[in-house]
Write a protein that holds these residues in place. Sequence first.
Motif, PDB file in Angstrom:
ATOM      1  N   VAL A 315       0.962  -0.863   0.142  1.00 43.52           N
ATOM      2  CA  VAL A 315      -0.171  -0.236   0.209  1.00 43.52           C
ATOM      3  C   VAL A 315       0.939   1.126  -0.154  1.00 43.52           C
ATOM      4  CG1 VAL A 315      -1.789   1.469   1.675  1.00 43.52           C
ATOM      5  CG2 VAL A 315      -1.757  -0.865   1.395  1.00 43.52           C
ATOM      6  N   VAL A 316       0.545   2.555  -1.262  1.00 42.13           N
ATOM      7  CA  VAL A 316       1.421   3.115  -0.926  1.00 42.13           C
ATOM      8  C   VAL A 316       0.908   4.655  -1.279  1.00 42.13           C
ATOM      9  CG1 VAL A 316       3.268   2.076  -2.193  1.00 42.13           C
ATOM     10  CG2 VAL A 316       1.816   2.901  -3.409  1.00 42.13           C
ATOM     11  N   ARG A 317      -0.113   4.569  -1.047  1.00 42.01           N
ATOM     12  CA  ARG A 317      -1.078   5.823  -0.699  1.00 42.01           C
ATOM     13  C   ARG A 317      -2.632   5.952  -0.026  1.00 42.01           C
ATOM     14  NH1 ARG A 317      -1.043   7.906  -7.328  1.00 42.01           N
ATOM     15  NH2 ARG A 317       0.615   9.169  -7.243  1.00 42.01           N
ATOM     16  N   ARG A 318      -2.939   6.445   0.096  1.00 43.47           N
ATOM     17  CA  ARG A 318      -4.986   6.687   1.166  1.00 43.47           C
ATOM     18  C   ARG A 318      -5.210   7.829   0.530  1.00 43.47           C
ATOM     19  NH1 ARG A 318      -6.266   3.844   5.244  1.00 43.47           N
ATOM     20  NH2 ARG A 318      -8.260   4.099   3.739  1.00 43.47           N
ATOM     21  N   GLY A 360      -4.386  -2.212 -12.376  1.00 38.56           N
ATOM     22  CA  GLY A 360      -2.982  -1.504 -13.585  1.00 38.56           C
ATOM     23  C   GLY A 360      -1.995  -1.273 -13.043  1.00 38.56           C
ATOM     24  N   GLU A 361      -0.511  -0.882 -14.244  1.00 31.64           N
ATOM     25  CA  GLU A 361       0.777  -1.847 -14.879  1.00 31.64           C
ATOM     26  C   GLU A 361       1.546  -0.724 -13.286  1.00 31.64           C
ATOM     27  OE1 GLU A 361       4.288  -1.050 -17.103  1.00 31.64           O
ATOM     28  OE2 GLU A 361       2.592   0.188 -17.506  1.00 31.64           O
ATOM     29  N   VAL A 362       0.766   0.405 -12.791  1.00 26.81           N
ATOM     30  CA  VAL A 362       2.066   1.020 -11.737  1.00 26.81           C
ATOM     31  C   VAL A 362       1.158   0.625 -10.222  1.00 26.81           C
ATOM     32  CG1 VAL A 362       3.036   2.907 -11.034  1.00 26.81           C
ATOM     33  CG2 VAL A 362       3.130   2.683 -13.515  1.00 26.81           C
ATOM     34  N   GLN A 363      -0.387   1.291 -10.993  1.00 26.30           N
ATOM     35  CA  GLN A 363      -1.006   0.991  -9.216  1.00 26.30           C
ATOM     36  C   GLN A 363      -2.396   0.422  -9.459  1.00 26.30           C
ATOM     37  OE1 GLN A 363      -1.905   5.343  -8.759  1.00 26.30           O
ATOM     38  NE2 GLN A 363      -4.574   5.065  -8.997  1.00 26.30           N
ATOM     39  N   THR A 364      -3.515  -0.063  -8.293  1.00 32.35           N
ATOM     40  CA  THR A 364      -4.410  -0.611  -8.366  1.00 32.35           C
ATOM     41  C   THR A 364      -5.020  -0.052  -7.001  1.00 32.35           C
ATOM     42  OG1 THR A 364      -3.697  -2.780  -9.016  1.00 32.35           O
ATOM     43  CG2 THR A 364      -5.680  -2.905  -8.292  1.00 32.35           C
ATOM     44  N   PRO A 365      -6.442   0.303  -7.569  1.00 30.13           N
ATOM     45  CA  PRO A 365      -6.907   1.050  -6.464  1.00 30.13           C
ATOM     46  C   PRO A 365      -8.089   0.082  -5.187  1.00 30.13           C
ATOM     47  CG  PRO A 365      -6.780   2.465  -8.002  1.00 30.13           C
ATOM     48  CD  PRO A 365      -6.223   1.608  -8.432  1.00 30.13           C
ATOM     49  N   VAL A 366      -7.894   0.286  -4.654  1.00 30.05           N
ATOM     50  CA  VAL A 366      -8.799  -1.609  -3.655  1.00 30.05           C
ATOM     51  C   VAL A 366      -9.901  -0.165  -2.631  1.00 30.05           C
ATOM     52  CG1 VAL A 366      -7.178  -3.655  -3.788  1.00 30.05           C
ATOM     53  CG2 VAL A 366      -6.922  -1.807  -2.021  1.00 30.05           C
ATOM     54  N   ARG A 375      -2.819   0.902   6.151  1.00 35.18           N
ATOM     55  CA  ARG A 375      -2.170   1.802   6.525  1.00 35.18           C
ATOM     56  C   ARG A 375      -0.975   2.018   4.947  1.00 35.18           C
ATOM     57  NH1 ARG A 375      -0.147   0.060  11.898  1.00 35.18           N
ATOM     58  NH2 ARG A 375       0.481  -1.867  10.846  1.00 35.18           N
ATOM     59  N   ILE A 376      -0.081   2.595   5.347  1.00 35.06           N
ATOM     60  CA  ILE A 376       1.050   2.977   4.393  1.00 35.06           C
ATOM     61  C   ILE A 376       1.966   2.365   4.652  1.00 35.06           C
ATOM     62  CG2 ILE A 376       3.001   3.976   3.311  1.00 35.06           C
ATOM     63  CD1 ILE A 376       0.471   5.110   2.063  1.00 35.06           C
ATOM     64  N   GLY A 377       2.400   1.388   3.244  1.00 34.51           N
ATOM     65  CA  GLY A 377       3.919   0.372   4.243  1.00 34.51           C
ATOM     66  C   GLY A 377       2.730  -1.594   4.352  1.00 34.51           C
ATOM     67  N   ASP A 378       1.805  -1.465   4.464  1.00 36.09           N
ATOM     68  CA  ASP A 378       1.325  -2.760   4.684  1.00 36.09           C
ATOM     69  C   ASP A 378       1.328  -2.961   3.222  1.00 36.09           C
ATOM     70  OD1 ASP A 378       0.686  -1.904   6.871  1.00 36.09           O
ATOM     71  OD2 ASP A 378      -1.793  -1.408   6.741  1.00 36.09           O
ATOM     72  N   ARG A 379       1.142  -4.940   2.956  1.00 31.43           N
ATOM     73  CA  ARG A 379       0.750  -5.713   2.457  1.00 31.43           C
ATOM     74  C   ARG A 379      -0.176  -5.976   2.092  1.00 31.43           C
ATOM     75  NH1 ARG A 379       5.691  -9.272   3.155  1.00 31.43           N
ATOM     76  NH2 ARG A 379       7.068  -6.539   3.627  1.00 31.43           N
ATOM     77  N   VAL A 380      -0.847  -6.521   0.830  1.00 30.84           N
ATOM     78  CA  VAL A 380      -1.982  -6.919   0.150  1.00 30.84           C
ATOM     79  C   VAL A 380      -1.616  -8.200  -0.547  1.00 30.84           C
ATOM     80  CG1 VAL A 380      -4.307  -7.354  -1.066  1.00 30.84           C
ATOM     81  CG2 VAL A 380      -3.784  -4.821   0.288  1.00 30.84           C
ATOM     82  N   TRP A 381      -1.826  -9.174  -0.186  1.00 32.64           N
ATOM     83  CA  TRP A 381      -1.811 -10.766  -0.777  1.00 32.64           C
ATOM     84  C   TRP A 381      -2.349 -10.892  -2.263  1.00 32.64           C
ATOM     85  CZ3 TRP A 381       2.720 -13.505   0.116  1.00 32.64           C
ATOM     86  CH2 TRP A 381       3.133 -12.709   0.777  1.00 32.64           C
ATOM     87  N   LEU A 382      -1.694 -11.372  -3.427  1.00 30.23           N
ATOM     88  CA  LEU A 382      -2.970 -11.705  -4.704  1.00 30.23           C
ATOM     89  C   LEU A 382      -2.560 -13.086  -5.190  1.00 30.23           C
ATOM     90  CD1 LEU A 382      -1.297  -8.756  -4.521  1.00 30.23           C
ATOM     91  CD2 LEU A 382      -4.106  -8.595  -6.426  1.00 30.23           C
TER      92      LEU A 382
END
Length: 424
Positions: A315-318, A360-366, A375-382
């Motif tokens: 996660v890099v944006r909110r 998206g290639e560079v970003q994927t909003p969820v 939070r910024i820095g959290d990870r999401v598994w896919l």
Amino acid sequence: MTDLDLSTPPVAAERTWRAPDVFWPSLSAATARLDPPLGVLHLPALRHNAHDMLRRAGGKPIRVASKSVRVRSVLDAVLALPGYAGVLAYTLPEALWLAEGDAEHPPIGDVVVGYPTADRAAIARLARSPELAARVTLMVDSLAHLDLIDAVVPPGQRETVRLCLELDSSWLAPVLGHVGVYRSPIHSVASARELAEAIAKRPGFALVGMMGYEAQIAGQGDNPPGKPAWGATLRWMQKNSRDELLSRRGEAVAAVRRVADLEFVNGGGTGSLEFTSSDPSVTEIAAGSGLFGGHLFDTYRAFHPAPAASFALSVVRRPNPETATLLGGGWIASGPPGPDRMPSLEWPTGLSMVGREMAGEVQTPVTGAAASVLRIGDRVWLRHTKSGELSEHLDGFHLVDTVDGRARVVGEVATYRGDGRVFL
């Protein structure tokens, strides 16, 4: 290189993927010191899948489809298991690389190229090497393929080239028309026999195998979520296609065997191991996707591979309180464009992609309930839809195993990309 031992199926305590609220957090804990994007191979899940595929194959050998793996160390480890034999490669340059071996990987002595080749440089290498010509078999469905090989290296100036004849396994349905993939033009028993006879008359070639991939059975999930009527239609189609193919393939194989002494008859795929194993005309089954367990197989009723391969993004944006934005994510699977070709959001649960952006290639909003607490820095598994295609986005996979009851990173293996190899 990390040595992999897949010989022992996982014990019950290692099958943590059956409890998602345990499995995915354990991967996060195991990889906490690593920065996404990163890929993981969960070794207990990989061992489970490898052994379950052997069970489903019912004693017939499985030729590993390398396109569905693209990790040399995993290919070696799977081939070390009794019941797996040979590789179905996807390009001739790849097949030559596998057959040659190197300081870290032994040569693979039986490689069939699953698709015809027009790579003149690779044909020349194959045709002029006694070792490679003995280990690699080319796919053909037309005399034009033989003409191309002859034009590169004439029969008197080369080794005998091993050939596999591909039979079209699609179904010509009375109402639906063509059902399946557009591969070989050789559909009828007569056309298979005619091509075999023509090959037998050509110097410099040896017809040693037949293959037929029933994509409409193996590659099509029969239980699409939220579409019961379509699922019933698919099951009807697959039953009728199986019945037709069982008869036609058997007759075609018998006709070609009267012309050539076939070493193998290959069929199937991960999604049709049971059916293909039941066909007496088939001597081996091609499969590979089930090893990594892409989410394509979540729509199958007969089996459920473990999620052995997965990847994490940061996660890099909110942009707002209800949305979190991941870096990257546009790892789209091949095939008909649609939502089922995108990665699946596995953890945290309750996430969904934004309709106007998706992956998206560079970003994927969820969005979703879980997005509000990321939070910024959290990870999401896919998970990727397919299996081997994930390897094209990563230099390697981190290996996670159970050590003293906990998931831990125990090594890393290079993908083809990490080995500096890109074949398509």
